[in-house]
Enzyme design. Structure first.
Site, short mmCIF file in Angstrom:
data_model
loop_
_atom_site.label_atom_id
_atom_site.label_comp_id
_atom_site.label_asym_id
_atom_site.label_seq_id
_atom_site.Cartn_x
_atom_site.Cartn_y
_atom_site.Cartn_z
CG HIS A 198 17.40 102.48 57.50
ND1 HIS A 198 17.29 101.85 58.73
CD2 HIS A 198 16.14 102.81 57.05
CE1 HIS A 198 15.90 101.52 58.89
NE2 HIS A 198 15.32 102.00 57.79
CG HIS A 224 12.83 100.58 53.40
ND1 HIS A 224 12.42 99.38 53.82
CD2 HIS A 224 13.29 101.28 54.56
CE1 HIS A 224 12.69 99.31 55.19
NE2 HIS A 224 13.10 100.43 55.52
CG ASP A 234 12.50 95.21 55.83
OD1 ASP A 234 13.31 95.51 56.85
OD2 ASP A 234 11.33 95.84 55.92
N GLY A 271 8.26 96.68 59.66
CA GLY A 271 6.71 96.85 60.15
C GLY A 271 6.35 97.71 61.31
CG HIS A 301 12.83 99.45 60.80
ND1 HIS A 301 13.39 98.23 59.76
CD2 HIS A 301 12.64 100.63 59.93
CE1 HIS A 301 13.61 98.92 58.64
NE2 HIS A 301 13.06 100.06 58.75
CD GLU A 352 10.25 104.56 62.49
OE1 GLU A 352 9.87 105.43 61.36
OE2 GLU A 352 10.38 103.16 62.19
CG ASP A 359 13.13 105.05 56.56
OD1 ASP A 359 13.13 103.75 56.18
OD2 ASP A 359 11.99 105.41 57.13
#
Length: 324
Positions: A22, A24, A144, A177, A204, A207, A284
């Protein structure tokens, strides 16, 4: 861990050869590289490195998204993405990662007409391949798709980019998002089409919203869940995750920095691991959160006094849940 994107050193011996599931790509651009990108496109800018570091001192999800969008708008052409991918691959090598799956948020820029994703994704692959040739990890890409795109019936943009670029390492579609504002239900058609096209799906969930978001992601076919820190609010859900060994891509420092959990000591990653859930530790957006994979693993080990066997399980869980 600091709030300036400084890379941390020290990888536990049991985590040599770890995997990052995970991550980005756009969130792995360190302040120095961010400033270079700005100066490349705006030679007369007065921004300094200190200015950019101050932008990384957010303390909640809103502040994170504001900074995230500022970084995203700095990436204006395929060369920007190629360089960012190369530097990310080298950075991962310094954490002794042997495998990484990188999310890219190129779909939003492609939809907005700011950038051609079908040119940028091959450039990402070039950068990662160049890093791999210099000792970087084996890699795959996840396109994503933010919920905001799904809300305006534009999720197909990300799907098309993913399908078009499987030859460039794309293996999955992810859902990101603002979870608290946009229901996971919006991804129903996206996930169905992705799976029909032979792509993996991850979301995701849990969270910014509670267990209901996780249940919905599972209903729609998510194979892995990003974050999922709020799963513990629902004992039935916890039993489901345990029984089916659904992989949870947990990101402790990220959750602290965005306010999803109050402190690292209160993060559920160790509790979930000790209950037998299938969890891994990930970064992340490492440059925005001031961490890297080695530092993240070391911090988790120290904070929760994890044994060597528990650390090895984190490593093996990640490798076993990889899409590529």
């Amino acid at each position: 861990m600091d709030d300036t994107g400084t890379m941390l050193a020290g990888v536990p011996s049991t985590l040599q050869g770890a995997a990052e599931l995970h991550l980005h790509l756009e969130g792995a651009i360190r302040p120095e590289a961010w400033l270079r990108l700005i100066r490349r496109h705006e030679p007369g800018t007065s921004l300094t490195l200190d200015d950019l570091r101050k932008r990384l001192r957010f303390t909640d999800m809103a502040g994170f998204f504001e900074t995230w969008m500022q970084v995203l708008y700095t990436l204006r052409d395929p060369e920007d993405y190629r360089q960012a991918a190369y530097e990310c691959g080298i950075w991962l090598a310094e954490s002794n990662a042997v495998y990484a799956e990188l999310h890219t948020s190129i779909a939003g820029a492609h939809w907005a007409g700011r950038l051609n994703g079908n040119e940028a994704i091959p450039a990402i692959a070039e950068g990662l391949n160049a890093a791999q040739a210099e000792g970087g990890p084996r890699w795959r890409l996840i396109v994503d798709v933010i919920r905001e795109l799904c809300a305006v019936d534009a999720g197909h943009i990300g799907l098309e980019l993913a399908l078009n670029n499987r030859a460039h390492g794309v293996v999955a579609v992810g859902l990101g998002g603002e979870e608290a504002r946009h229901s996971t239900e919006l991804a129903r058609d996206l996930f169905a089409a992705a799976k029909a096209g032979g792509l993996h799906v991850t979301a995701h969930a849990g969270e910014g919203a509670g267990p209901e978001s996780i249940w919905k992601a599972l209903e729609l076919g998510a194979e892995r869940l990003g974050h999922a820190v709020r799963a513990s609010e629902d004992p039935v859900l916890m039993e489901h995750l345990l029984r089916h060994q659904v992989h949870l891509e947990m990101c402790p420092t990220s959750n602290v920095r965005t306010g999803a959990v109050a402190s690292l000591a209160e993060h559920p990653v160790a509790d979930f691991l000790r209950r037998g859930l299938n969890v891994s530790v990930n970064t992340d957006d490492p440059a925005l959160f001031g961490t890297n994979l080695a530092g993240e693993l070391s911090a988790v080990q120290r904070t929760f006094s994890l044994t060597e066997a528990e650390m090895a399980r984190l490593r093996d869980n990640a490798l076993g849940a990889a899409f590529g």
